[in-house]
Scaffold this motif. Sequence first.
Motif, PDB file in Angstrom:
ATOM      1  N   LEU A  21       0.828  -1.267  -0.034  1.00  0.00           N
ATOM      2  CA  LEU A  21      -0.065  -0.122  -0.087  1.00  0.00           C
ATOM      3  C   LEU A  21       0.801   1.479   0.010  1.00  0.00           C
ATOM      4  O   LEU A  21       0.651   2.342  -0.644  1.00  0.00           O
ATOM      5  N   LEU A  22       1.893   1.383   0.743  1.00  0.00           N
ATOM      6  CA  LEU A  22       2.876   2.456   0.851  1.00  0.00           C
ATOM      7  C   LEU A  22       3.563   2.649  -0.569  1.00  0.00           C
ATOM      8  O   LEU A  22       3.709   3.974  -0.817  1.00  0.00           O
ATOM      9  N   THR A  23       3.876   1.541  -0.971  1.00  0.00           N
ATOM     10  CA  THR A  23       4.567   1.512  -2.418  1.00  0.00           C
ATOM     11  C   THR A  23       3.680   2.323  -3.549  1.00  0.00           C
ATOM     12  O   THR A  23       3.908   2.983  -4.151  1.00  0.00           O
ATOM     13  N   ALA A  76       7.366  -2.872  -9.280  1.00  0.00           N
ATOM     14  CA  ALA A  76       7.375  -3.382 -10.524  1.00  0.00           C
ATOM     15  C   ALA A  76       6.054  -3.296 -11.203  1.00  0.00           C
ATOM     16  O   ALA A  76       5.833  -3.002 -12.289  1.00  0.00           O
ATOM     17  N   ALA A  77       4.953  -3.945 -10.381  1.00  0.00           N
ATOM     18  CA  ALA A  77       3.813  -3.875 -10.872  1.00  0.00           C
ATOM     19  C   ALA A  77       3.285  -2.263 -11.092  1.00  0.00           C
ATOM     20  O   ALA A  77       2.579  -1.760 -12.323  1.00  0.00           O
ATOM     21  N   VAL A  78       3.779  -1.398 -10.306  1.00  0.00           N
ATOM     22  CA  VAL A  78       3.167   0.041 -10.281  1.00  0.00           C
ATOM     23  C   VAL A  78       3.819   0.664 -11.761  1.00  0.00           C
ATOM     24  O   VAL A  78       3.093   1.282 -12.440  1.00  0.00           O
ATOM     25  N   GLU A  79       4.912   0.565 -12.069  1.00  0.00           N
ATOM     26  CA  GLU A  79       5.806   1.304 -12.940  1.00  0.00           C
ATOM     27  C   GLU A  79       5.439   0.421 -14.301  1.00  0.00           C
ATOM     28  O   GLU A  79       5.452   1.210 -15.464  1.00  0.00           O
ATOM     29  N   VAL A  83       1.568  -5.495 -16.088  1.00  0.00           N
ATOM     30  CA  VAL A  83       1.624  -5.798 -14.696  1.00  0.00           C
ATOM     31  C   VAL A  83       1.971  -7.408 -14.622  1.00  0.00           C
ATOM     32  O   VAL A  83       2.668  -7.920 -13.996  1.00  0.00           O
ATOM     33  N   GLY A  84       1.292  -8.194 -15.365  1.00  0.00           N
ATOM     34  CA  GLY A  84       1.373  -9.700 -15.304  1.00  0.00           C
ATOM     35  C   GLY A  84       2.787 -10.263 -15.688  1.00  0.00           C
ATOM     36  O   GLY A  84       2.936 -11.074 -15.280  1.00  0.00           O
ATOM     37  N   THR A  85       3.265  -9.339 -16.704  1.00  0.00           N
ATOM     38  CA  THR A  85       4.631 -10.058 -17.116  1.00  0.00           C
ATOM     39  C   THR A  85       5.788  -9.427 -16.392  1.00  0.00           C
ATOM     40  O   THR A  85       6.765  -9.893 -16.310  1.00  0.00           O
ATOM     41  N   THR A  88       9.867  -9.275 -12.219  1.00  0.00           N
ATOM     42  CA  THR A  88      10.915  -9.000 -12.859  1.00  0.00           C
ATOM     43  C   THR A  88      12.013  -8.928 -11.645  1.00  0.00           C
ATOM     44  O   THR A  88      13.348  -9.527 -11.846  1.00  0.00           O
ATOM     45  N   ILE A  89      11.925  -8.333 -10.742  1.00  0.00           N
ATOM     46  CA  ILE A  89      13.087  -7.980  -9.523  1.00  0.00           C
ATOM     47  C   ILE A  89      12.723  -9.287  -8.480  1.00  0.00           C
ATOM     48  O   ILE A  89      13.603  -9.961  -8.269  1.00  0.00           O
ATOM     49  N   ALA A  90      11.672  -9.412  -8.121  1.00  0.00           N
ATOM     50  CA  ALA A  90      11.655 -10.582  -7.278  1.00  0.00           C
ATOM     51  C   ALA A  90      11.635 -12.055  -7.616  1.00  0.00           C
ATOM     52  O   ALA A  90      11.786 -12.952  -7.021  1.00  0.00           O
ATOM     53  N   GLY A  91      11.356 -12.164  -8.932  1.00  0.00           N
ATOM     54  CA  GLY A  91      11.372 -13.504  -9.530  1.00  0.00           C
ATOM     55  C   GLY A  91      12.442 -14.281  -9.411  1.00  0.00           C
ATOM     56  O   GLY A  91      12.504 -15.330  -8.796  1.00  0.00           O
ATOM     57  N   PRO A  92      13.693 -13.734  -9.548  1.00  0.00           N
ATOM     58  CA  PRO A  92      14.952 -14.568  -9.309  1.00  0.00           C
ATOM     59  C   PRO A  92      15.055 -15.129  -7.865  1.00  0.00           C
ATOM     60  O   PRO A  92      15.519 -16.014  -7.429  1.00  0.00           O
TER      61      PRO A  92
END
Length: 155
Positions: A80-82, A112-115, A125-127, A131-135
């Motif tokens: 929420l803060l993000t 990443a979703a917001v951007e 958003v879905g793809t 990106t960052i958290a996946g690894p």
Amino acid sequence: MTGLIHSQGAHDPSQETYAEMVAQFSRRTNVTVTVMKAFFIGGGICLLGEWIRQMMLNAGIVKDDAAAWTSVILVLISALLTGTGLYQRLAKHGGAGTLVPITGFSNAVASAAVESKTEGFILGVGTKIFTIAGPVILYGTAASVIYGVIYYLLG
């Protein structure tokens, strides 16, 4: 920077010249203040988590459930803060203190979703949400499976 140097008629700078230019234009930071900010802001996040956990324990929630719900609540607060841009303002001052707790992981996913929101929910958003958290998810899961197999084999 290179265009500026060429427009003045100079050649490409050597590594020493480049290092001098970087030092000249880089913002100076007070390491002690930076570390203290990270310590107190990160500690404050952890203190908030412990306060939430204690409130749940006092309400009669089982210890393991209270820990799980504390993580869920901290992730929700961070997301929420993000979304409102407040987490980035906190991270500007807290640095690594905001990255290390679970809230930093939530911020990485949510930011990443917001951007990528402007690209749509499926292709944006879905793809790009992981990106960052996946690894982190991938290697964390793989490491836990390997550890589990080793633990099982050893007894």
